[in-house]
Write an enzyme that holds these catalytic residues in place. Sequence first.
Site, PDB file in Angstrom:
ATOM      1  N   LYS A  12       0.809  -1.215   0.000  1.00  0.00           N
ATOM      2  CA  LYS A  12       0.000   0.000   0.000  1.00  0.00           C
ATOM      3  C   LYS A  12       0.845   1.269   0.000  1.00  0.00           C
ATOM      4  O   LYS A  12       0.461   2.263  -0.624  1.00  0.00           O
ATOM      5  CB  LYS A  12      -0.961   0.004   1.186  1.00  0.00           C
ATOM      6  CG  LYS A  12      -0.303   0.046   2.553  1.00  0.00           C
ATOM      7  CD  LYS A  12      -1.335  -0.005   3.655  1.00  0.00           C
ATOM      8  CE  LYS A  12      -0.698   0.017   5.019  1.00  0.00           C
ATOM      9  NZ  LYS A  12       0.118   1.216   5.249  1.00  0.00           N
ATOM     10  N   THR A  13       1.997   1.265   0.697  1.00  0.00           N
ATOM     11  CA  THR A  13       2.839   2.463   0.696  1.00  0.00           C
ATOM     12  C   THR A  13       3.351   2.758  -0.706  1.00  0.00           C
ATOM     13  O   THR A  13       3.435   3.914  -1.130  1.00  0.00           O
ATOM     14  CB  THR A  13       4.023   2.286   1.669  1.00  0.00           C
ATOM     15  OG1 THR A  13       3.514   2.003   2.976  1.00  0.00           O
ATOM     16  CG2 THR A  13       4.872   3.541   1.727  1.00  0.00           C
ATOM     17  N   ASP A  72      -3.604   7.357   4.246  1.00  0.00           N
ATOM     18  CA  ASP A  72      -3.188   5.979   4.503  1.00  0.00           C
ATOM     19  C   ASP A  72      -3.908   5.458   5.743  1.00  0.00           C
ATOM     20  O   ASP A  72      -4.330   6.231   6.599  1.00  0.00           O
ATOM     21  CB  ASP A  72      -1.669   5.964   4.719  1.00  0.00           C
ATOM     22  CG  ASP A  72      -1.115   4.558   4.773  1.00  0.00           C
ATOM     23  OD1 ASP A  72      -1.795   3.622   4.314  1.00  0.00           O
ATOM     24  OD2 ASP A  72       0.023   4.392   5.261  1.00  0.00           O
ATOM     25  N   GLU A  73      -4.038   4.135   5.856  1.00  0.00           N
ATOM     26  CA  GLU A  73      -4.659   3.489   7.024  1.00  0.00           C
ATOM     27  C   GLU A  73      -6.036   4.083   7.313  1.00  0.00           C
ATOM     28  O   GLU A  73      -6.373   4.402   8.458  1.00  0.00           O
ATOM     29  CB  GLU A  73      -3.760   3.624   8.265  1.00  0.00           C
ATOM     30  CG  GLU A  73      -2.346   3.119   8.087  1.00  0.00           C
ATOM     31  CD  GLU A  73      -2.244   1.598   8.093  1.00  0.00           C
ATOM     32  OE1 GLU A  73      -3.292   0.944   8.049  1.00  0.00           O
ATOM     33  OE2 GLU A  73      -1.119   1.094   8.142  1.00  0.00           O
ATOM     34  N   GLN A 122      -7.692  -4.822   9.300  1.00  0.00           N
ATOM     35  CA  GLN A 122      -6.627  -4.365  10.194  1.00  0.00           C
ATOM     36  C   GLN A 122      -7.087  -3.187  11.058  1.00  0.00           C
ATOM     37  O   GLN A 122      -6.255  -2.456  11.587  1.00  0.00           O
ATOM     38  CB  GLN A 122      -5.387  -3.977   9.390  1.00  0.00           C
ATOM     39  CG  GLN A 122      -4.778  -5.149   8.628  1.00  0.00           C
ATOM     40  CD  GLN A 122      -3.469  -4.799   7.971  1.00  0.00           C
ATOM     41  OE1 GLN A 122      -2.467  -4.542   8.625  1.00  0.00           O
ATOM     42  NE2 GLN A 122      -3.472  -4.777   6.643  1.00  0.00           N
ATOM     43  N   ARG A 146       2.412 -10.021  10.393  1.00  0.00           N
ATOM     44  CA  ARG A 146       3.715  -9.350  10.552  1.00  0.00           C
ATOM     45  C   ARG A 146       4.847 -10.288  10.156  1.00  0.00           C
ATOM     46  O   ARG A 146       5.971  -9.847   9.940  1.00  0.00           O
ATOM     47  CB  ARG A 146       3.942  -8.911  12.004  1.00  0.00           C
ATOM     48  CG  ARG A 146       2.954  -7.931  12.628  1.00  0.00           C
ATOM     49  CD  ARG A 146       2.695  -6.741  11.768  1.00  0.00           C
ATOM     50  NE  ARG A 146       1.534  -6.969  10.933  1.00  0.00           N
ATOM     51  CZ  ARG A 146       1.255  -6.254   9.829  1.00  0.00           C
ATOM     52  NH1 ARG A 146       2.079  -5.301   9.436  1.00  0.00           N
ATOM     53  NH2 ARG A 146       0.171  -6.492   9.123  1.00  0.00           N
TER      54      ARG A 146
END
Length: 734
Positions: A38-39, A220-221, A251, A604
């Site tokens: 996503k980044t 973002d997020e 998330q 993770r």
Amino acid sequence: MPKRSADPITADLTEPQREAVLYGDGPLLVIAGAGSGKTRIITRRIAHLTREGIAPDRILAVTFTNRAADEMRRRVETLVGRDVLVTTFHSFCARLLRREIAALGMQPSFSIYDQADSARVVRQICKEMKLDPTTYQPARLRERISLHKRRLQTPEQSTGQAVGIGEQTESRVYARYEERLRASNALDFDDLLGKVIELFNVCPEILRQYQETYLHVLVDEYQDTNLPQHLIAHALQGKHRNITAVGDPDQMIYTWRGARLENILEFDKDFPAAHVVTLERNYRSTANILRAASTCISFNQMRHDKLLWTDSEAGEPVRVMQFRDSYDEAQRIAQTVQELIEGGSEPNEIAVLYRTNYQSLPLEDSFASLNLPYQIVDTVGFFERKQVKDLRAYVQLLVNPDDDEAFLRAVNVPRRGVGDKTIEKLRQSARRAGGSLLRTARRSSELDELDSRSRHALERFCTLYDDLASVQHKTVLSFLKHLIEETGYVEAVPPEEREDAEEVIDHLLEYVTQYDRRQPGGDLVGFLEQTALISDVDGLNPRAHAVPLMTLHSAKGLEFDVVFISGLEEGMLPHERALRENPYGGEDYAVEEERRLMHVGMTRARRKLYLTHALKRMIRGMEQTVRPSRFLSELPEEGVAWESDGPAVTVGFGAARPVQETQFVLERKRAQLKVLDGDGNGRISAGARVAHPSYGEGVVASVDSAGKYVLVRVAFLERGVLSLLLSSDDVERL
């Protein structure tokens, strides 16, 4: 495999990634699963927009932590230069308010109170109101004030909605808290967001100015946004509607901070005709890890439908390990970590995650006994240490002379003989005069209630303050060194504590040196702002040759070769407090958030994942028998290995599988129930007989509200207890 092209912005992107990056004007929602890049989407999209002629200074990118913002900023600088503003919500709002807050009647030199500052104000108010601390816990009152602010409720609105003496008292504390902050020209973290919304409402011309400034806003997020953040993003793009929201409902783990799942689930309602791109390819984890994480999260119903996949190798199986008690668990984790390090793994590429901070204690003991290097991420942050808070208080008071909290910390550091009685008399005098504590201290010679010793101590402090304020420094570092020397801070530290204090101060000076380099021309206001807005996880040192031990919440956004998730028991994960105190009500809603937390932890891991639980654990000072987490029973049989150090809990299928009392159905389409009988109005209620096209007939066990949804637990005759999701509108139409 991604298609290759000559375009450097899209050359290594998959088709869905390319679709998101190259999308034109209008609202765009990118559902980006864990490890899906996503980044990269945000940074490449920024590069694409600048190539299309959008000036870099007309693009705003917002994320949630300084660490994430720094990483994104570095990538953007590599692609397009330094003119794009990449920041956090709180930093953006602080920056905006420094320029515009005069329109709300406040000074631009306002202080930013962190949680410790705010808690101290609430404690003082409770003391003044003579509230019983067992009935009215200051920490709890501070949380309630924060909840009101996240809901954009003023003290007056809180009072109007208060029911009973408890809520009425809470509202009075809230009102006094706001008065105290206003008198000190201070804002807390929630105010940074709320005051921007207030400013946009009161001064529409200021809103129009920022709408014109930012042609594109990328967030973002997005699943972690609360109501104020959602409204700010909505307001900034109320004209151009060029908003890119990137996030993953699976998330969302911050309900307790006010995050609203509906912000991302109902994005298309807030921004009609929004284009949606779903990224399902995972680039991080092995196939076995991804299968286990995806299977577990599939039991959630409040989510966007997606299926993560990878073309990576299967890798080692996910290991589920059962132990007799928490100390056996910690010792085995430490031993396994030691074996991994001896096998060539880097300590900083191995992480041990847990639900609550206190779970680190047996782990620390076990790591220390084997002389393993580790770092605790979630304890007191560097900028919360006493020495740093003391020196920041001086800086804060110099920037904002009305800051009473900064005065109270600085006035007696080092000790000057200004005791509690002197402070209380000073408070009373300041209250009568309607001035700050510093202004009142300047008139100490006129205050008859003070003795000569107290007057002299206050006069000496005011003289020191004036001396510090009169000296101009080119850098923050030079000022801080001057401050330490003039106050005699180090010399005043007790000898037995001096070595630790000097180490903390050395680290602070090192940080300030880097700040001056990164922010040439930066001033004390900028330094205070940056240090106030640093989050807990920013304290992680990825270069440290040590194993990070941290909570699952703090692990979000990070990745490691090897991950241990410990304490997977009922009451721990899902956590009993989360189930009991979920602000939306309803255990099923809370279970879904806890399952998302499990999913975050699992994703993770790149190469190896260990899931551990104990049969006994110390709870409230007593060793108690605990049951394995329900989430362990949701793991797939393929790619998962079960190990038991002692007698296994064996039920139903497979070895060492925990008991699952309530099943949760994977319902990829909205659940449809037909009410066979009920309250006479066709509505669903506990005890009603219902029929489902797939599961047959059953009886409703409970109906719980979950925001804009309703979670209905039904005991089906053939399938057992299942939890189904309906929209509240559908329930009313039944």
